[in-house]
Structure formats: C-alpha cells, structure tokens
Write a protein that holds these residues in place. Structure first.
Motif, PDB file in Angstrom:
ATOM      1  N   PHE A   1       0.819  -1.223   0.000  1.00 24.69           N
ATOM      2  CA  PHE A   1       0.000   0.000   0.000  1.00 24.69           C
ATOM      3  C   PHE A   1       0.851   1.271   0.000  1.00 24.69           C
ATOM      4  CE2 PHE A   1       0.634  -1.314   4.390  1.00 24.69           C
ATOM      5  CZ  PHE A   1       1.112  -0.157   4.977  1.00 24.69           C
ATOM      6  N   CYS A   2       2.197   1.124   0.089  1.00 19.03           N
ATOM      7  CA  CYS A   2       3.057   2.304   0.081  1.00 19.03           C
ATOM      8  C   CYS A   2       4.403   1.937  -0.531  1.00 19.03           C
ATOM      9  CB  CYS A   2       3.239   2.870   1.488  1.00 19.03           C
ATOM     10  SG  CYS A   2       4.161   1.771   2.614  1.00 19.03           S
ATOM     11  N   TYR A   3       5.243   2.934  -0.731  1.00 22.94           N
ATOM     12  CA  TYR A   3       6.588   2.696  -1.254  1.00 22.94           C
ATOM     13  C   TYR A   3       7.572   3.598  -0.518  1.00 22.94           C
ATOM     14  CZ  TYR A   3       6.452   7.062  -3.971  1.00 22.94           C
ATOM     15  OH  TYR A   3       6.406   8.383  -4.351  1.00 22.94           O
ATOM     16  N   THR A   4       8.854   3.201  -0.571  1.00 28.84           N
ATOM     17  CA  THR A   4       9.907   3.997   0.074  1.00 28.84           C
ATOM     18  C   THR A   4      10.332   5.107  -0.873  1.00 28.84           C
ATOM     19  OG1 THR A   4      11.521   2.376  -0.751  1.00 28.84           O
ATOM     20  CG2 THR A   4      10.750   2.130   1.519  1.00 28.84           C
ATOM     21  N   ALA A   5      10.309   6.357  -0.393  1.00 26.87           N
ATOM     22  CA  ALA A   5      10.519   7.527  -1.253  1.00 26.87           C
ATOM     23  C   ALA A   5      11.728   8.326  -0.798  1.00 26.87           C
ATOM     24  CB  ALA A   5       9.276   8.416  -1.237  1.00 26.87           C
ATOM     25  N   CYS A   6      12.330   9.016  -1.766  1.00 29.04           N
ATOM     26  CA  CYS A   6      13.501   9.863  -1.490  1.00 29.04           C
ATOM     27  C   CYS A   6      13.093  11.092  -0.680  1.00 29.04           C
ATOM     28  CB  CYS A   6      14.157  10.283  -2.802  1.00 29.04           C
ATOM     29  SG  CYS A   6      15.537  11.428  -2.607  1.00 29.04           S
ATOM     30  N   PRO A   7      13.792  11.386   0.423  1.00 31.28           N
ATOM     31  CA  PRO A   7      13.432  12.542   1.252  1.00 31.28           C
ATOM     32  C   PRO A   7      14.119  13.834   0.841  1.00 31.28           C
ATOM     33  CG  PRO A   7      15.131  11.295   2.353  1.00 31.28           C
ATOM     34  CD  PRO A   7      14.865  10.577   1.059  1.00 31.28           C
TER      35      PRO A   7
ATOM     36  N   TYR B   1       7.895   7.357   3.549  1.00 32.89           N
ATOM     37  CA  TYR B   1       6.923   6.357   3.108  1.00 32.89           C
ATOM     38  C   TYR B   1       5.725   7.108   2.524  1.00 32.89           C
ATOM     39  CZ  TYR B   1       9.626   2.871   5.663  1.00 32.89           C
ATOM     40  OH  TYR B   1      10.632   2.050   6.096  1.00 32.89           O
ATOM     41  N   ARG B   2       5.389   6.766   1.291  1.00 32.13           N
ATOM     42  CA  ARG B   2       4.289   7.448   0.604  1.00 32.13           C
ATOM     43  C   ARG B   2       3.285   6.412   0.098  1.00 32.13           C
ATOM     44  NH1 ARG B   2       4.980  12.763  -0.475  1.00 32.13           N
ATOM     45  NH2 ARG B   2       3.449  12.684  -2.172  1.00 32.13           N
ATOM     46  N   TYR B   3       2.003   6.822   0.166  1.00 32.74           N
ATOM     47  CA  TYR B   3       0.934   5.899  -0.241  1.00 32.74           C
ATOM     48  C   TYR B   3       0.985   5.612  -1.746  1.00 32.74           C
ATOM     49  CZ  TYR B   3      -1.707   5.776   4.137  1.00 32.74           C
ATOM     50  OH  TYR B   3      -2.104   5.539   5.428  1.00 32.74           O
ATOM     51  N   LEU B   4       0.779   4.343  -2.076  1.00 28.31           N
ATOM     52  CA  LEU B   4       0.489   3.888  -3.441  1.00 28.31           C
ATOM     53  C   LEU B   4      -0.622   2.848  -3.279  1.00 28.31           C
ATOM     54  CD1 LEU B   4       1.186   3.988  -6.453  1.00 28.31           C
ATOM     55  CD2 LEU B   4       2.898   2.231  -6.047  1.00 28.31           C
ATOM     56  N   LEU B   5      -1.811   3.370  -2.973  1.00 25.05           N
ATOM     57  CA  LEU B   5      -2.915   2.557  -2.460  1.00 25.05           C
ATOM     58  C   LEU B   5      -3.845   2.147  -3.604  1.00 25.05           C
ATOM     59  CD1 LEU B   5      -4.156   1.510   0.211  1.00 25.05           C
ATOM     60  CD2 LEU B   5      -5.442   3.654   0.329  1.00 25.05           C
ATOM     61  N   GLN B   6      -4.034   0.828  -3.759  1.00 25.93           N
ATOM     62  CA  GLN B   6      -4.975   0.290  -4.739  1.00 25.93           C
ATOM     63  C   GLN B   6      -6.302   0.016  -4.030  1.00 25.93           C
ATOM     64  OE1 GLN B   6      -4.036  -0.022  -8.010  1.00 25.93           O
ATOM     65  NE2 GLN B   6      -2.046   0.809  -7.368  1.00 25.93           N
ATOM     66  N   LEU B   7      -7.391   0.552  -4.597  1.00 22.87           N
ATOM     67  CA  LEU B   7      -8.697   0.391  -3.961  1.00 22.87           C
ATOM     68  C   LEU B   7      -9.767   0.128  -5.006  1.00 22.87           C
ATOM     69  CD1 LEU B   7     -10.253   3.818  -3.329  1.00 22.87           C
ATOM     70  CD2 LEU B   7      -7.798   3.720  -3.706  1.00 22.87           C
ATOM     71  N   GLN B   8     -10.815  -0.508  -4.577  1.00 18.49           N
ATOM     72  CA  GLN B   8     -11.959  -0.771  -5.448  1.00 18.49           C
ATOM     73  C   GLN B   8     -13.126   0.086  -4.985  1.00 18.49           C
ATOM     74  OE1 GLN B   8     -13.800  -4.757  -5.442  1.00 18.49           O
ATOM     75  NE2 GLN B   8     -13.635  -4.749  -7.673  1.00 18.49           N
ATOM     76  N   ILE B   9     -13.741   0.790  -5.929  1.00 19.97           N
ATOM     77  CA  ILE B   9     -14.872   1.663  -5.615  1.00 19.97           C
ATOM     78  C   ILE B   9     -16.132   1.106  -6.276  1.00 19.97           C
ATOM     79  CG2 ILE B   9     -13.427   3.704  -5.343  1.00 19.97           C
ATOM     80  CD1 ILE B   9     -14.258   4.577  -8.136  1.00 19.97           C
TER      81      ILE B   9
END
Length: 654
Positions: free
Chosen positions: A509-515, A549-557
């Motif tokens: 649900f997230c990925y490691t991101a450059c600060p 840590y930044r969201y990369l969230l997959q969701l179903q609507i």
C-alpha cells in the motif's frame, strides 16, 4: 504692490543641484505633449523656463497640468518654483521636473534675452522628450533656440494693479522704466554644508523625499515615504542561474501614489523580516523598471527592484497623513463583466464557508484551498477561493463566525477574477482580507444585511458552483467512465464519482521515497536499500539514512452502476485512511491490531472522488487507469443542493 523680478542665475543654480532654491522664473514656451495611457489622464505639459539669461526644459508633474489646461499658466507667466527635481536624462543632458509652483504673474512679455547655456547640457537642436521623464512614448516636435520668443526690450516693465483685489498686469510706459523688485525670492546662494561630515561628495547628502507619483527611472538619487499596505510571501524559483527566492511589498504615500518594491535572494534575508504591513518606511536607492501588469495590479507604470545599496528605514513616528489602505471597490454584479485575470477590490457579506482542503499543484507542491460565498446589495453573490495561508488564518476565523450565526462583512483587496464557466474571485500573494473593516461601504452592507438583506434572493455569478466539491465538476457514474470512453484521448479526463470504497489491497500500500528537498519540493522518487544500510536515490545520486513512506494505495470503488479500480497516492490516501503511510507501515510491521482497524474504518464510506482518467500502457496492454486526485466526505446539505439544482435544470427543459 511692488514689482517682481526673476531670480538671477536660477537656471544654473538649479541644474547644479540646488533643490533648496525657490527661484522666480518665467515660462517662455509652453506646449502639451501626448502620452500613452488612459485618456482620463489627459496630456502632459512641457515648458522652457528662463531666469532672463539662461533657459532649461521643464516637465510639469501630473498634479500641475490642470494649471496649464485652465490657462492659469501660459507663455510669459512668471512663477515661483516651490519644489522640483533635476533629472540627468543622458550623460550630458539635464532637465527639470516641477512638482509644485506658485503663479505670481499670469502673463507678461519675455524678460531679457534668454539663451541656452552650454553648461545646461541641452542642445539647441535636440528636443527633450517626455518619455525621458516617465517612460511613456510621446508625440513631440523639436525645440530650438529660435522657438523661444524674445522681447524687443531687454527689460520690459510690468506692474500689479493695486486696485481692490485685482491682479491685472499693466505695462509701464517706455519713458518710465521700472525694474522688477525682488520681493519673493533672494538671489542664488550656494547649498548649505552638512555639519560634522567635512567635505562631502555629491551623493553623500541625504536624498530628498519625493511623491511616489513622480518617481521615474531617469532620476538620480531619490527617496520615498510610504506605508506598507501588502507584503507577499517568499516565493522560490529555479532558472538557468540556479535556485533563487523573491518577495515584494506595496507602498502607499500621503498623495495616494502606490508602487511595488521587489527583493531577490540576499535582499530577501535582509528585508523580509524588517518590513511589516501597516508601518511607514522611507525607501531610497533602487532600480526602477517597467511594471509587469500581469503580476502587478498597482496604478503605477514602474516597479522598484531593491539593490545592495538600497535602504528601507522605519519611521518611528506614525504618519497619520498616509492612509492605512486604499480601496476601489467593484460591486459583484460588475465583476460579472470583468475580464479574466483582472484585479479587483470587492466587499460583501460572508454567507457560507467551506472546509479547507489540501490539493497538489501542477509543480508537485501542496497547498490549502478554501471557498467562501459573498453577497452584496447588487443582488448577486460570488464564490471566493482562498489559497495557502489565507485558509488557516482568515478562513478559519470566518468559518467559526459563520458557524456561530455571525455573518461578517469581508473586504478583499486585490483579488483576481477567474472567468472559467462563470466568474469567481481568488486570492493572490498580495491580497488582503479585512473582516468587519471600519469603512463606509462595510457599514452600509452591515445595515442592509441586518435589515432584510439576509433573506434577499441573490443569483450567483459563479454559475456552476457546488459547495461540496470542485466548481464546474463533471459528475459521472462508475459505468459511464467505460461507456463514454473516457481517458482514450490525448489528454486525461477529469470526473467526479460519488462512490463507496469496498476493498483495499494491503500487500503493498506504500513505497519507500527519497526525502531529498530541492527548494520547497521533495524528490519522492523510489529509493532502494544499499549494502551499507542507507537508502539510495538514483535520480539524486545520493544516499540517506532514512527514507519517506508514501501511499500507493490500490482500492476498489462501487456505486449503483458497477465497480472499478483506482489508485490513491499520498494526500488522497491519508484522507481515506486517516493516518500517514509511515504510521500504517509501522503498525503492520509491528503486527499491531490497530492496522486492521484502520483499514476496516475506511471501508463502506461514501465519498466524492475526483478522478483523473487516462489510458496507459502496461507491457503490450493498454488500459484505462483511474487516479484519485481528491477525496471529500459527503456533506448532506451541499449534496442536497446539488441534486436540487440538477432537478431544476431538468424540469426547465420541459
């Protein structure tokens, strides 16, 4: 009454830099010159003034042009110069700008035999243009020595009539010559020395304060005194020279003149904290350039760019002659006719305030946005969009007041008009918001609103305004995204869907991101862990002990028409789950039961989802991707209004 004579050597003394002299001179030539600008300003006037021997060109300041237009000042008039400045318009050419003068004799024959002295720096064959004073191109003809009229006699004789209050001028007979007596101004005297400084150079003397309205790039040393009416935020930029920063502030003087001063880089550090809105400062030294009207709304064709030698000095004594602010209000019904990006002042009663939301600009920066509604006595209302700090400063106060049943009067200085499908007003960096100001217009609105205006019907000029979501949005169902072929064009489609979240993917649900920060912008590219234990960013080519840590969230609507998958990044993810990606990641790593609770609380909630719909390629497959750009919880009141407005539009078709 005794006669009046011209001040000897007045021209030479003035051109030498003595601005303390108040000489008596004669206007030996006067003509109007056309200038570019609004017709209401009318022509400017240029004169040749004489001390009986020497002459110099002179330009009348705007406030003196009425004297020439009315005929009070004309060819032959004898005047006393109360206030003036000397401009070096070229290396060897100088000219005078008259700021204030007194008419002593309206009309007279030309005195003496005036000629153009070499030291004046004015050629007999070259004309002086008004644009050398104020930057405006003009239509003018050359002034040569032959155009300066001369009297037959070296000393024509005139007298003031002493009968009653008459000021008629009668020439004395030739056989009874009479010399003009110096009753107003003594002969030229050298400028005083400055004590405790010894011998000083030309530019060591303090600059004399002049009105903002006469400030122009062709002056040498100058100083202005004004109150800071607006101060912009520090903005950062990047260009070929590297990173930089800039801020501006606006000044208003006692004559109503306004001008903007701008500081770059090191000068931002020097002046930003020193300059405060509402206080009076003396500003001197700086580079004047043409104002860019796309960004500068002030009624001045120039803008000051402060330099290393510039000074901004606080005036310890409050100057009551300088107003706190200058408004030129436009009623809301007139805003409907305003051009896009026009800058206006508007005042109205706040009737509604929406919650503040976080949005992401095109440059990747996050900012706050809040919308309110103003109404006035014109029978119209308008949506006002607050950006940035206005949302949590004035916006929060307005929200609390309206929720308590108090509807404040709000005056907006320098709002920008937007005409996308209706008219709205937005704040800019130099905008000012005044709640319940002590202004006549505000008092009139307060009385009108309390005495029946509250219930008066109004029509919004922001036609497609829906309080619960973005204005001018396009509502679609989940099925319509596919059925209408959205996202298949060259540009993405933007739609709003009212739907429920029914499922979250939890494996990643997230990925490691450059600060790493570049200016105010974070890199946010994916980083990987190296053998040393640090996080490595290939884009920045740097290692960091910690990552974001930044969201990369997959969701179903889901709505009544079907289901679809969507992706939510940082801000929408935080809105859906109510916590940061780092917090949720740590709960999962520690097998904390709160991790599951947070996911469950985000399910089966109804939202308004702003979607970016665009076809993308994954390997050899092309498919439409839905990206959640904005999340809003349903406001029952606003949603009811939206449905009623839609119903009204439908019933209006039959």
């Amino acid at each position: 009454m005794a006669g009046v004579r011209l001040t000897p050597n007045a021209v030479s003394a003035a051109l030498a830099g003595d601005t303390n002299l108040k000489p008596v001179v004669q206007v030996v030539d006067l003509r109007s010159i056309a200038v570019n600008g609004p017709p209401s300003k009318g022509p400017r006037f240029r004169a040749i003034i004489s001390d009986g021997v020497a002459t110099t060109p002179a330009l009348f300041a705007a406030q003196l042009c009425d004297l020439a237009r009315s005929g009070l000042v004309r060819r032959g008039a004898i005047v006393q110069l109360i206030e003036y400045i000397i401009n070096t318009v070229q290396k060897d050419r100088r000219a005078m700008v008259i700021l204030n003068m007194e008419v002593l004799v309206p009309e007279c024959e030309i005195i003496g035999n005036p000629a153009l002295p070499p030291e004046s720096g004015v050629s007999n064959s070259n004309s002086m243009r008004a644009d050398q004073f104020n930057g405006a191109p003009v239509l003018t003809t050359g002034i040569t020595l032959s155009t300066v009229p001369r009297s037959i006699d070296n000393a024509p004789v005139l007298q003031r009539s002493t009968a009653g209050n008459s000021s008629n001028i009668n020439p004395s007979p030739r056989d009874n010559p009479q010399v003009f007596q110096p009753t107003v101004q003594p002969s030229y005297r050298p400028a005083p020395n400055y004590r405790n400084h010894g011998t000083i150079m030309k530019n060591d003397a303090p600059a004399r304060i002049i009105p903002i309205s006469v400030l122009n790039p062709y002056q040498g040393r100058w100083a202005i005194k004004g109150r800071v009416t607006a101060k912009g935020e520090i903005r950062r930029f990047h260009n070929a020279k590297g990173d930089g920063k800039v801020f501006s502030f606006d000044l208003l003087d006692s004559d109503g003149g306004e001008i903007r001063a701008t500081c770059f880089n090191a000068l931002v550090d020097r002046f930003y904290e020193a300059v405060e809105v509402g206080k009076v400062y003396v500003v001197s030294r700086g580079n004047l350039k043409a104002a860019k009207k796309d960004y500068n709304h002030l009624n001045n064709e120039w803008e000051i760019f402060l330099e290393n030698q510039s000074t901004v000095e606080l005036c310890p004594d409050e100057d009551s002659s300088i107003p706190a602010q200058r408004f030129s209000f436009t009623s809301i019904d007139k805003i409907e006719d305003s051009e896009n990006n026009a800058i206006v002042d508007v005042v109205g009663v706040v009737t509604s305030v929406n919650p503040s939301t976080t949005i992401q600009r095109k440059n990747g920066m996050e900012t706050q946005k809040r919308t309110i509604t103003l109404k006035d006595m014109s029978g119209r209302s308008v949506e006002v969009t607050m950006w940035g700090d206005f949302c949590n400063r004035e916006g929060l106060q307005l929200q609390e007041m309206v929720e308590c049943g108090t509807f404040p009067v709000l005056a907006i200085k320098a709002g920008r008009v937007n005409d996308y499908s209706g008219k709205s007003v937005g704040t800019i960096s130099s905008s000012q918001l005044l709640m319940n100001p002590d202004l006549a217009e505000a008092h009139s609105l307060r009385q009108w609103f309390d005495c029946g205006g509250r219930d008066a019907s109004t029509q919004s000029i922001s036609r497609d305004f829906t309080p619960a979501a973005s204005r001018n949005e396009i509502r679609k169902t989940v099925a319509q995204i596919k059925d209408d072929g959205l996202g298949m064009g060259d540009k993405p489609d933007w739609v709003t869907v009212k739907a429920t979240v029914v499922f979250f993917k939890t494996d990643s649900f997230c990925y490691t991101a450059c600060p790493n920060m570049t200016g105010d912008r974070q890199c946010n590219k994916k980083v990987t862990k190296s053998d040393s234990g640090n996080w490595v960013c290939d884009k920045c080519n740097q290692e960091f002990p910690e990552c974001e840590y930044r969201y990369l969230l997959q969701l179903q609507i889901q709505d009544h028409s079907g289901t679809a998958w969507a992706t939510a990044f940082q801000e929408p993810g935080e809105e859906l789950l109510g916590c940061s990606a780092r917090e949720l990641y740590m709960l999962k790593e520690n097998e904390d039961p709160r991790y599951t609770d947070i996911l469950l609380q985000g399910l089966y909630q109804m939202y308004l989802l702003r979607l970016k719909v665009k076809e993308e390629t994954y390997g050899d497959e092309r498919r439409v991707k839905n990206t959640v750009a904005k999340v809003e919880r349903i406001d029952p009141s606003a949603e009811s209004k939206f449905l009623l407005d839609g119903f009204s539009r439908l019933t209006g078709l039959y």
